[in-house]
Design a protein around this motif. Structure first.
Motif, PDB file in Angstrom:
ATOM      1  N   PRO A   1       0.819  -1.228   0.000  1.00  0.00           N
ATOM      2  CA  PRO A   1       0.000   0.000   0.000  1.00  0.00           C
ATOM      3  C   PRO A   1       0.848   1.272   0.000  1.00  0.00           C
ATOM      4  O   PRO A   1       0.545   2.227  -0.713  1.00  0.00           O
ATOM      5  N   LEU A   2       1.938   1.270   0.768  1.00  0.00           N
ATOM      6  CA  LEU A   2       2.807   2.437   0.816  1.00  0.00           C
ATOM      7  C   LEU A   2       3.456   2.674  -0.550  1.00  0.00           C
ATOM      8  O   LEU A   2       3.498   3.808  -1.033  1.00  0.00           O
ATOM      9  N   ALA A   3       3.945   1.616  -1.186  1.00  0.00           N
ATOM     10  CA  ALA A   3       4.548   1.734  -2.518  1.00  0.00           C
ATOM     11  C   ALA A   3       3.538   2.284  -3.520  1.00  0.00           C
ATOM     12  O   ALA A   3       3.874   3.133  -4.354  1.00  0.00           O
ATOM     13  N   PHE A   4       2.300   1.826  -3.435  1.00  0.00           N
ATOM     14  CA  PHE A   4       1.229   2.292  -4.327  1.00  0.00           C
ATOM     15  C   PHE A   4       1.024   3.807  -4.173  1.00  0.00           C
ATOM     16  O   PHE A   4       0.992   4.547  -5.159  1.00  0.00           O
ATOM     17  N   PHE A   5       0.927   4.277  -2.934  1.00  0.00           N
ATOM     18  CA  PHE A   5       0.691   5.703  -2.699  1.00  0.00           C
ATOM     19  C   PHE A   5       1.910   6.554  -3.033  1.00  0.00           C
ATOM     20  O   PHE A   5       1.777   7.666  -3.544  1.00  0.00           O
ATOM     21  N   VAL A   6       3.112   6.042  -2.786  1.00  0.00           N
ATOM     22  CA  VAL A   6       4.329   6.766  -3.146  1.00  0.00           C
ATOM     23  C   VAL A   6       4.404   6.935  -4.664  1.00  0.00           C
ATOM     24  O   VAL A   6       4.769   8.005  -5.159  1.00  0.00           O
ATOM     25  N   GLU A   7       4.043   5.897  -5.410  1.00  0.00           N
ATOM     26  CA  GLU A   7       4.078   6.011  -6.874  1.00  0.00           C
ATOM     27  C   GLU A   7       3.069   7.046  -7.372  1.00  0.00           C
ATOM     28  O   GLU A   7       3.383   7.857  -8.248  1.00  0.00           O
TER      29      GLU A   7
END
Length: 177
Positions: free
Chosen positions: A51-57
């Motif tokens: 989820p964090l990677a998704f939002f960072v992207e």
């Protein structure tokens, strides 16, 4: 109050749009694919990584779309950003051809590997050192390393086959034999 800002760290993207609003040109220098890196960070709980990677992207893309240019370090990162910002260029950090010298006069070759770069966990050097322990390979290791990570590497059974050179510049790297 500069005319152009060249941001090297993703955490500085938070000021990019403010700089643009004040009339500056903003260039982002992306050396890592941060969203993909997040998925392998051991200090981030596993359930949070995707989820964090998704939002960072999403965050990076939103800003990258509105800035003046992006410099990337690999074709993969360039291909990611060029879809949202046409002012994107890939500049690789390869050695210059003139810096590569092959000595054909050597008749007996030593079993040696050389690594030059940041000495960090993410580079997989622990695995390399463990992998050479039952071989005749030697590893020349050049780069900066923290005291904690160095202690960890020195505790590995393959460490006696490592020659730690510390930080060396491009000129010195040509003399590593």
């Amino acid at each position: 109050k500069a005319d152009i800002y060249h941001l090297h760290d993703p955490e500085l993207l938070r000021i990019a749009l403010k700089l643009k609003k004040n009339g500056a040109k903003v260039i982002f220098d992306s050396h890592e694919d941060l969203p993909r890196q997040i998925t392998s960070k051991p200090y981030i709980p596993k359930f949070l990584r995707k989820p964090l990677a998704f939002f960072v992207e999403i965050y990076e893309d939103r800003i990258a779309k509105r800035i003046d240019g992006i410099v990337t370090a690999t074709p993969f990162i360039r291909d990611r950003f060029i879809k949202i910002n046409k002012n994107c260029i890939d500049i690789n950090n390869y050695p210059l051809e003139s810096e590569i010298c092959i000595d054909n006069s050597v008749t007996e070759k030593e079993h040696k590997v050389c690594y030059i770069g940041g000495i960090t966990k993410i580079r997989g050097l622990s695995q390399v050192i463990e992998g050479i322990k039952d071989t005749t390979l030697k590893l020349d290791l050049a780069g900066e390393v923290t005291d904690d990570y160095l202690a960890e590497l020195q505790s590995l059974s393959g460490w006696q086959q490592v020659n730690l050179l510390g930080f060396i510049d491009r000129k010195e790297s040509q003399n590593v034999k």
